[in-house]
Design a protein around this motif. Sequence first.
Motif, mmCIF file in Angstrom:
data_model
loop_
_atom_site.group_PDB
_atom_site.id
_atom_site.type_symbol
_atom_site.label_atom_id
_atom_site.label_comp_id
_atom_site.label_asym_id
_atom_site.label_seq_id
_atom_site.Cartn_x
_atom_site.Cartn_y
_atom_site.Cartn_z
ATOM 1 N N THR A 100 -8.441 9.315 -8.632
ATOM 2 C CA THR A 100 -7.123 8.761 -8.297
ATOM 3 C C THR A 100 -6.928 8.763 -6.787
ATOM 4 O O THR A 100 -6.475 7.771 -6.206
ATOM 5 C CB THR A 100 -6.005 9.568 -8.982
ATOM 6 O OG1 THR A 100 -6.213 9.533 -10.396
ATOM 7 C CG2 THR A 100 -4.628 9.022 -8.640
ATOM 8 N N THR A 112 -8.891 5.968 -5.206
ATOM 9 C CA THR A 112 -8.235 4.665 -5.340
ATOM 10 C C THR A 112 -7.128 4.521 -4.310
ATOM 11 O O THR A 112 -7.027 3.496 -3.630
ATOM 12 C CB THR A 112 -7.663 4.492 -6.763
ATOM 13 O OG1 THR A 112 -8.744 4.555 -7.694
ATOM 14 C CG2 THR A 112 -6.928 3.176 -6.907
ATOM 15 N N HIS A 113 -6.285 5.548 -4.192
ATOM 16 C CA HIS A 113 -5.197 5.501 -3.202
ATOM 17 C C HIS A 113 -5.752 5.351 -1.782
ATOM 18 O O HIS A 113 -5.261 4.536 -0.993
ATOM 19 C CB HIS A 113 -4.340 6.765 -3.281
ATOM 20 C CG HIS A 113 -3.542 6.898 -4.533
ATOM 21 N ND1 HIS A 113 -3.058 5.839 -5.261
ATOM 22 C CD2 HIS A 113 -3.121 8.002 -5.187
ATOM 23 C CE1 HIS A 113 -2.381 6.273 -6.304
ATOM 24 N NE2 HIS A 113 -2.407 7.591 -6.284
ATOM 25 N N LEU A 114 -6.782 6.126 -1.465
ATOM 26 C CA LEU A 114 -7.373 6.083 -0.130
ATOM 27 C C LEU A 114 -7.999 4.721 0.155
ATOM 28 O O LEU A 114 -7.897 4.206 1.269
ATOM 29 C CB LEU A 114 -8.403 7.199 0.025
ATOM 30 C CG LEU A 114 -7.816 8.614 0.027
ATOM 31 C CD1 LEU A 114 -8.912 9.651 -0.179
ATOM 32 C CD2 LEU A 114 -7.033 8.875 1.297
ATOM 33 N N VAL A 149 -0.004 10.603 -0.519
ATOM 34 C CA VAL A 149 -1.308 10.750 0.142
ATOM 35 C C VAL A 149 -1.181 10.412 1.626
ATOM 36 O O VAL A 149 -1.684 11.145 2.488
ATOM 37 C CB VAL A 149 -2.371 9.866 -0.556
ATOM 38 C CG1 VAL A 149 -3.611 9.688 0.303
ATOM 39 C CG2 VAL A 149 -2.730 10.453 -1.914
ATOM 40 N N PHE A 150 -0.502 9.321 1.929
ATOM 41 C CA PHE A 150 -0.309 8.919 3.325
ATOM 42 C C PHE A 150 0.430 10.011 4.102
ATOM 43 O O PHE A 150 0.022 10.381 5.200
ATOM 44 C CB PHE A 150 0.456 7.591 3.386
ATOM 45 C CG PHE A 150 0.600 7.034 4.772
ATOM 46 C CD1 PHE A 150 -0.475 6.442 5.414
ATOM 47 C CD2 PHE A 150 1.809 7.105 5.447
ATOM 48 C CE1 PHE A 150 -0.366 5.924 6.694
ATOM 49 C CE2 PHE A 150 1.939 6.596 6.727
ATOM 50 C CZ PHE A 150 0.850 6.003 7.351
ATOM 51 N N ARG A 157 0.474 6.924 -3.519
ATOM 52 C CA ARG A 157 -0.112 6.519 -2.228
ATOM 53 C C ARG A 157 0.756 6.981 -1.074
ATOM 54 O O ARG A 157 0.232 7.399 -0.031
ATOM 55 C CB ARG A 157 -0.315 5.008 -2.187
ATOM 56 C CG ARG A 157 -1.466 4.545 -3.066
ATOM 57 C CD ARG A 157 -1.858 3.121 -2.799
ATOM 58 N NE ARG A 157 -0.821 2.156 -3.068
ATOM 59 C CZ ARG A 157 -0.633 1.554 -4.235
ATOM 60 N NH1 ARG A 157 -1.413 1.850 -5.271
ATOM 61 N NH2 ARG A 157 0.329 0.661 -4.380
ATOM 62 N N ILE A 211 -7.039 1.796 -1.088
ATOM 63 C CA ILE A 211 -5.966 0.819 -0.856
ATOM 64 C C ILE A 211 -5.350 1.016 0.521
ATOM 65 O O ILE A 211 -5.133 0.044 1.259
ATOM 66 C CB ILE A 211 -4.910 0.910 -1.978
ATOM 67 C CG1 ILE A 211 -5.513 0.406 -3.296
ATOM 68 C CG2 ILE A 211 -3.647 0.119 -1.612
ATOM 69 C CD1 ILE A 211 -4.670 0.695 -4.525
ATOM 70 N N LEU A 212 -5.095 2.244 0.906
ATOM 71 C CA LEU A 212 -4.510 2.520 2.222
ATOM 72 C C LEU A 212 -5.470 2.145 3.352
ATOM 73 O O LEU A 212 -5.054 1.616 4.381
ATOM 74 C CB LEU A 212 -4.101 3.996 2.324
ATOM 75 C CG LEU A 212 -2.931 4.406 1.428
ATOM 76 C CD1 LEU A 212 -2.862 5.926 1.301
ATOM 77 C CD2 LEU A 212 -1.619 3.856 1.983
ATOM 78 N N HIS A 254 3.905 2.890 -3.524
ATOM 79 C CA HIS A 254 3.544 3.611 -4.743
ATOM 80 C C HIS A 254 3.743 5.093 -4.442
ATOM 81 O O HIS A 254 3.276 5.578 -3.408
ATOM 82 C CB HIS A 254 2.085 3.307 -5.100
ATOM 83 C CG HIS A 254 1.617 4.000 -6.331
ATOM 84 N ND1 HIS A 254 1.236 5.315 -6.341
ATOM 85 C CD2 HIS A 254 1.480 3.551 -7.599
ATOM 86 C CE1 HIS A 254 0.877 5.662 -7.555
ATOM 87 N NE2 HIS A 254 1.017 4.595 -8.338
ATOM 88 N N ALA A 261 0.827 -1.209 0.000
ATOM 89 C CA ALA A 261 0.000 0.000 0.000
ATOM 90 C C ALA A 261 0.862 1.261 0.000
ATOM 91 O O ALA A 261 0.504 2.259 -0.624
ATOM 92 C CB ALA A 261 -0.939 -0.001 1.210
#
Length: 121
Positions: free
Chosen positions: A48, A51-53, A21-22, A18, A55-56, A15, A12
């Motif tokens: 986008t 999607t990242h949120l 974002v984290f 991601r 997965i995290l 990337h 997670a």
Amino acid sequence: MISDDAVVNLFALAHPGRLAVFRTIVKAGPDGMAAGKIASANGIPANTASTHLSILTGAGLLSAYRDGRSIIYRVNFSHYADLMGFLLEDCTENNAEAATALHEYFKGHPASVAPVRAAKA
């Protein structure tokens, strides 16, 4: 934490988008940040960011709650600490050199502590 969980968490974070974002949500602190603001802060489209949120959150690194029309994301610091603990303890087991190097790193780079909010009188 077991190896399979660590792999999901590392995937997670593995990337660039991601991870950005984290980091943005970590910097937002315990109050978290709305999904739209996360997308804007990272200069990415809403889909986008979503999607990242997703997965995290699925990896357990984030939690989310609805506030009116917004979804607020916060870092699940206890889960993140479990991941770091797994990496520090499990991966350095029986390796004095690795343990010493990590100890020296953290001694030289102490974690910053968020200021404690004063209680209202």
